[in-house]
Design a protein around this motif. Structure first.
Motif, mmCIF file in Angstrom:
data_model
loop_
_atom_site.group_PDB
_atom_site.id
_atom_site.type_symbol
_atom_site.label_atom_id
_atom_site.label_comp_id
_atom_site.label_asym_id
_atom_site.label_seq_id
_atom_site.Cartn_x
_atom_site.Cartn_y
_atom_site.Cartn_z
ATOM 1 N N GLU A 102 -16.998 -11.603 21.726
ATOM 2 C CA GLU A 102 -16.130 -11.401 22.160
ATOM 3 C C GLU A 102 -15.655 -11.034 23.016
ATOM 4 O OE1 GLU A 102 -12.249 -11.718 20.800
ATOM 5 O OE2 GLU A 102 -13.816 -12.281 19.862
ATOM 6 N N ALA A 103 -17.068 -9.828 23.753
ATOM 7 C CA ALA A 103 -16.290 -8.845 24.458
ATOM 8 C C ALA A 103 -16.770 -9.955 25.796
ATOM 9 C CB ALA A 103 -17.532 -7.349 24.660
ATOM 10 N N ALA A 104 -17.818 -10.059 25.467
ATOM 11 C CA ALA A 104 -17.847 -11.292 27.261
ATOM 12 C C ALA A 104 -16.764 -12.369 27.322
ATOM 13 C CB ALA A 104 -19.106 -12.241 27.715
ATOM 14 N N ALA A 105 -16.173 -13.137 26.482
ATOM 15 C CA ALA A 105 -14.806 -13.785 26.544
ATOM 16 C C ALA A 105 -13.956 -13.071 26.710
ATOM 17 C CB ALA A 105 -14.731 -14.515 25.057
ATOM 18 N N ARG A 106 -13.199 -11.741 26.519
ATOM 19 C CA ARG A 106 -12.311 -10.520 27.481
ATOM 20 C C ARG A 106 -13.260 -10.166 28.396
ATOM 21 N NH1 ARG A 106 -10.374 -7.439 21.858
ATOM 22 N NH2 ARG A 106 -10.180 -9.372 20.824
ATOM 23 N N GLY A 107 -14.418 -10.480 29.338
ATOM 24 C CA GLY A 107 -14.201 -9.905 30.671
ATOM 25 C C GLY A 107 -15.082 -8.440 30.873
ATOM 26 N N VAL A 108 -15.390 -8.293 29.621
ATOM 27 C CA VAL A 108 -16.148 -7.325 29.777
ATOM 28 C C VAL A 108 -17.177 -7.100 30.456
ATOM 29 C CG1 VAL A 108 -16.979 -5.610 28.093
ATOM 30 C CG2 VAL A 108 -14.073 -6.512 27.583
ATOM 31 N N ARG A 109 -18.303 -5.561 30.972
ATOM 32 C CA ARG A 109 -18.745 -6.327 31.536
ATOM 33 C C ARG A 109 -19.951 -5.287 31.138
ATOM 34 N NH1 ARG A 109 -20.345 -8.018 36.672
ATOM 35 N NH2 ARG A 109 -22.312 -7.378 36.137
ATOM 36 N N ARG A 110 -19.918 -4.026 30.292
ATOM 37 C CA ARG A 110 -20.557 -2.918 29.998
ATOM 38 C C ARG A 110 -20.445 -2.748 28.390
ATOM 39 N NH1 ARG A 110 -20.228 2.416 30.456
ATOM 40 N NH2 ARG A 110 -22.452 2.907 30.585
ATOM 41 N N ILE A 111 -20.660 -2.886 27.590
ATOM 42 C CA ILE A 111 -20.781 -1.986 26.178
ATOM 43 C C ILE A 111 -21.732 -0.744 26.016
ATOM 44 C CG2 ILE A 111 -21.508 -2.626 23.513
ATOM 45 C CD1 ILE A 111 -20.882 -5.802 24.277
ATOM 46 N N GLU A 112 -20.517 -0.130 25.531
ATOM 47 C CA GLU A 112 -21.490 1.887 25.651
ATOM 48 C C GLU A 112 -21.421 1.352 24.137
ATOM 49 O OE1 GLU A 112 -18.108 3.872 26.546
ATOM 50 O OE2 GLU A 112 -19.147 3.777 28.739
ATOM 51 N N LEU A 113 -22.116 2.315 23.451
ATOM 52 C CA LEU A 113 -22.513 2.734 22.281
ATOM 53 C C LEU A 113 -22.861 4.111 21.717
ATOM 54 C CD1 LEU A 113 -25.130 1.759 21.030
ATOM 55 C CD2 LEU A 113 -24.327 0.081 20.598
ATOM 56 N N THR A 114 -22.528 5.153 20.416
ATOM 57 C CA THR A 114 -23.551 5.926 20.111
ATOM 58 C C THR A 114 -24.200 5.332 18.417
ATOM 59 O OG1 THR A 114 -22.123 6.714 18.958
ATOM 60 C CG2 THR A 114 -22.640 7.221 21.294
ATOM 61 N N THR A 115 -25.030 6.408 18.454
ATOM 62 C CA THR A 115 -26.071 5.753 16.745
ATOM 63 C C THR A 115 -26.192 7.585 16.573
ATOM 64 O OG1 THR A 115 -27.399 4.860 15.149
ATOM 65 C CG2 THR A 115 -27.842 5.372 17.279
ATOM 66 N N GLY A 116 -26.639 8.182 15.120
ATOM 67 C CA GLY A 116 -27.053 9.558 15.419
ATOM 68 C C GLY A 116 -28.238 9.369 15.026
ATOM 69 N N ALA A 117 -28.941 11.262 14.711
ATOM 70 C CA ALA A 117 -29.846 10.592 15.219
ATOM 71 C C ALA A 117 -31.158 10.898 13.932
ATOM 72 C CB ALA A 117 -30.336 12.673 14.579
ATOM 73 N N ARG A 118 -30.501 10.699 13.203
ATOM 74 C CA ARG A 118 -30.778 9.776 11.498
ATOM 75 C C ARG A 118 -30.650 8.688 11.285
ATOM 76 N NH1 ARG A 118 -29.044 15.278 8.553
ATOM 77 N NH2 ARG A 118 -29.442 17.284 9.933
ATOM 78 N N GLN A 119 -30.333 7.651 11.690
ATOM 79 C CA GLN A 119 -29.931 6.319 12.002
ATOM 80 C C GLN A 119 -30.950 5.613 12.818
ATOM 81 O OE1 GLN A 119 -25.857 7.118 12.125
ATOM 82 N NE2 GLN A 119 -25.948 4.843 11.419
ATOM 83 N N PRO A 120 -32.560 5.935 12.328
ATOM 84 C CA PRO A 120 -33.859 5.205 13.313
ATOM 85 C C PRO A 120 -33.582 3.499 13.303
ATOM 86 C CG PRO A 120 -34.807 6.551 10.706
ATOM 87 C CD PRO A 120 -33.360 6.558 11.486
ATOM 88 N N GLU A 121 -33.379 3.103 11.915
ATOM 89 C CA GLU A 121 -32.619 2.057 11.894
ATOM 90 C C GLU A 121 -31.958 0.840 13.054
ATOM 91 O OE1 GLU A 121 -29.993 3.480 9.688
ATOM 92 O OE2 GLU A 121 -32.553 3.810 9.213
ATOM 93 N N ALA A 122 -31.060 1.566 13.370
ATOM 94 C CA ALA A 122 -30.170 1.784 14.366
ATOM 95 C C ALA A 122 -30.308 1.819 15.847
ATOM 96 C CB ALA A 122 -28.386 2.063 13.804
ATOM 97 N N VAL A 123 -31.273 2.224 16.133
ATOM 98 C CA VAL A 123 -31.812 3.148 17.576
ATOM 99 C C VAL A 123 -32.915 1.408 17.675
ATOM 100 C CG1 VAL A 123 -33.375 3.909 18.529
ATOM 101 C CG2 VAL A 123 -31.941 5.535 17.048
ATOM 102 N N ALA A 124 -33.326 1.296 16.460
ATOM 103 C CA ALA A 124 -34.892 -0.136 16.623
ATOM 104 C C ALA A 124 -34.099 -1.378 16.290
ATOM 105 C CB ALA A 124 -35.555 0.055 15.523
ATOM 106 N N LEU A 125 -32.922 -1.388 16.239
ATOM 107 C CA LEU A 125 -31.794 -2.489 16.385
ATOM 108 C C LEU A 125 -31.215 -2.685 17.762
ATOM 109 C CD1 LEU A 125 -30.397 -5.217 15.846
ATOM 110 C CD2 LEU A 125 -28.630 -3.509 15.239
ATOM 111 N N TYR A 126 -31.037 -1.466 18.418
ATOM 112 C CA TYR A 126 -29.912 -1.971 19.639
ATOM 113 C C TYR A 126 -30.837 -1.585 20.587
ATOM 114 C CZ TYR A 126 -26.005 0.340 17.262
ATOM 115 O OH TYR A 126 -24.939 0.561 15.988
ATOM 116 N N LEU A 127 -32.251 -1.468 20.628
ATOM 117 C CA LEU A 127 -33.710 -1.310 21.679
ATOM 118 C C LEU A 127 -33.837 -2.739 21.946
ATOM 119 C CD1 LEU A 127 -35.481 1.845 21.192
ATOM 120 C CD2 LEU A 127 -34.244 1.205 23.053
ATOM 121 N N SER A 128 -34.226 -3.709 20.341
ATOM 122 C CA SER A 128 -34.377 -4.648 20.316
ATOM 123 C C SER A 128 -33.386 -5.835 20.761
ATOM 124 C CB SER A 128 -34.687 -5.007 18.829
ATOM 125 O OG SER A 128 -33.462 -5.649 18.421
ATOM 126 N N LEU A 129 -32.145 -5.747 21.049
ATOM 127 C CA LEU A 129 -31.008 -6.584 21.922
ATOM 128 C C LEU A 129 -30.892 -5.958 23.288
ATOM 129 C CD1 LEU A 129 -28.418 -5.778 18.740
ATOM 130 C CD2 LEU A 129 -29.720 -7.924 19.243
#
Length: 173
Positions: free
Chosen positions: A114-141
């Protein structure tokens, strides 16, 4: 790799204040409070009301989407516009009864498309220190951590990531 469950889910554009989204938002709120407790006497779930729902509406450059299975929301996520080239992903969530089925990965793929279709070039995001599964997901992506992966996450607090999207003509810079 997403399994059939994730690939057959239906994508619905919605809003954080849509009653259809309420069960996911309520569970996310409870989990924030369980994982992080209080911050200066305020429940951690207060973070979910930090931005008005309008920030995630298409009219303001945002999106809020749900994945439905048999009409029931099982995962969701959103982004809000930061500037002409950048969005910030927020509220990526999978219902606790449907985790480890590729749904968060599917949500992220839908948000990136959806972002790419709108011409977005950069995605930012944050997660919390107690969400290791989110850290692993974002790194894998392919998201680049903007913090030292070997540092004490609790000392850092919010763990920031970024990812460059491919331009309309090809690969990311």
């Amino acid at each position: 790799m997403p399994n059939d469950f994730a690939s057959t889910a239906t994508v619905v554009h919605s809003s954080p204040d849509d009653p259809l989204a309420a069960p996911l938002v309520e569970e996310l709120s409870r989990e924030y409070d369980e994982r992080y407790g209080f911050n200066d006497g305020i429940p951690s779930s207060a973070e979910l009301s930090r931005y008005p729902a309008e920030r995630f509406h298409e009219s303001t450059g945002g999106v809020f989407l749900l994945l439905l299975v048999d009409g029931t929301p099982v995962a969701g996520g959103a982004f809000m516009r930061i500037d002409d080239q950048t969005v910030e992903v927020k509220r990526v969530w999978t219902h606790s009864g449907h985790r480890r089925k590729g749904l968060a990965r599917r949500v992220m793929a839908e948000l990136e498309a959806e972002a790419a279709a709108r011409g977005v070039r950069r995605i930012e995001l944050t997660t919390g220190a107690r969400q290791p599964e989110a850290v692993a997901l974002y790194l894998s992506l392919g998201y680049r951590p903007l913090f030292d992966l070997d540092a004490d996450y609790e000392a850092i607090g919010y763990l920031s990531f970024e990812k460059e999207l491919p331009s309309a003509g090809g690969s990311a810079d």
